[in-house]
Enzyme design. Sequence first.
Site, PDB file in Angstrom:
ATOM      1  N   ASP A  74      22.585   1.022  56.524  1.00 21.28           N
ATOM      2  CA  ASP A  74      21.948   2.774  56.985  1.00 21.28           C
ATOM      3  C   ASP A  74      22.296   3.300  55.137  1.00 21.28           C
ATOM      4  OD1 ASP A  74      20.796   3.636  58.522  1.00 21.28           O
ATOM      5  OD2 ASP A  74      22.350   3.863  59.576  1.00 21.28           O
TER       6      ASP A  74
ATOM      7  N   LYS B  89      21.815   3.377  68.519  1.00 20.25           N
ATOM      8  CA  LYS B  89      22.680   2.700  67.495  1.00 20.25           C
ATOM      9  C   LYS B  89      24.268   2.178  68.203  1.00 20.25           C
ATOM     10  CE  LYS B  89      20.601   4.264  63.227  1.00 20.25           C
ATOM     11  NZ  LYS B  89      20.756   4.558  61.922  1.00 20.25           N
TER      12      LYS B  89
END
Length: 272
Positions: A105, A69
Amino acid sequence: MSFLPTYTVFGNPIAHSKSPIIHQLFAQQEGVAIDYSRTLVDANQQAFSKAVNDFFQAGLGANVTLPFKTWAFELVDELSEGARAAGAVNTLIYKDKTLIGDNTDGLGLVRDLRDNCKMDLRDKRVLILGAGGAARGIILPLLNEQVAEITLANRTHEKALQLAQQFSIRAQTFTELSGSYDVIINATSGSVSGSIPNISADLFSGCLLAYDLFYANEDTAFMRFARNAGAKNVADGLGMLVGQAAESYRLWRGFSPDCAPVLTALREKKDN
Ligand code: NDP
């Protein structure tokens, strides 16, 4: 080479990923066929860059999971505000020859809290335990829901202080925490090994919802602890996983899937 709209998730390990099944269920809702694969990449930055470059010769969008990420954050041409705040990218979108990085997220969590946990976040007092990547990604989306306040507490206090400063919220040590919170979110990775942050059970006395970002086939140790300590409701992070996927799907295809039936299908499969 597939002639369908093509998507993937990059990770290492990746065999366990539920993203393909989730996105196939979204595609069924939209009434289209898509190709969504898992891509295992060697855990080094060069291999990741090459894999992304190769994929986007024909691919339309991708998810990114551990450990890539932050490398995705460095790789993209443009970052969304959410990705910038999170310091990490979990969604890649290729548009007009530009690779855009976003982070869904936190929105996935907010969506799960709102739609599945029936939690109206406005004016709520929120406690976040943990100061790692997941904690960083959820703070801005929670602030955007007009919560009353967010307190951040982490085992390594220095990390909580740094993160709290970035978002102008309060940081306390586990032992300084007192009073009660409407929503307590476990964003530590303690649940992976069944351990609970070292906090007082009294914090849960007025708690409306204790939420563990981790998910498994059964209630986590944190969920059990919170329920025994008086939390009215408890939830795990499977709904957040589906929610972040739904936000990615919307960014790629402009179609906003209904998460509830997908979450039910995943819970029924019971092979988490
Ligand atoms: P990181 O490794 O970035 O951060 C881990 C955090 O947990 C740190 O704050 C660390 O504290 C703390 N921690 C670890 N072990 C303990 C312990 N025994 N007691 C107290 N604190 C502890 O992990 P992430 O932020 O990426 O992930 C955190 C959790 O969120 C994981 O369980 C992950 O599975 C989950 N997650 C769920 C998602 C979903 O969609 N549902 C999405 C992303 C993450 P310290 O700083 O002191 O080391």
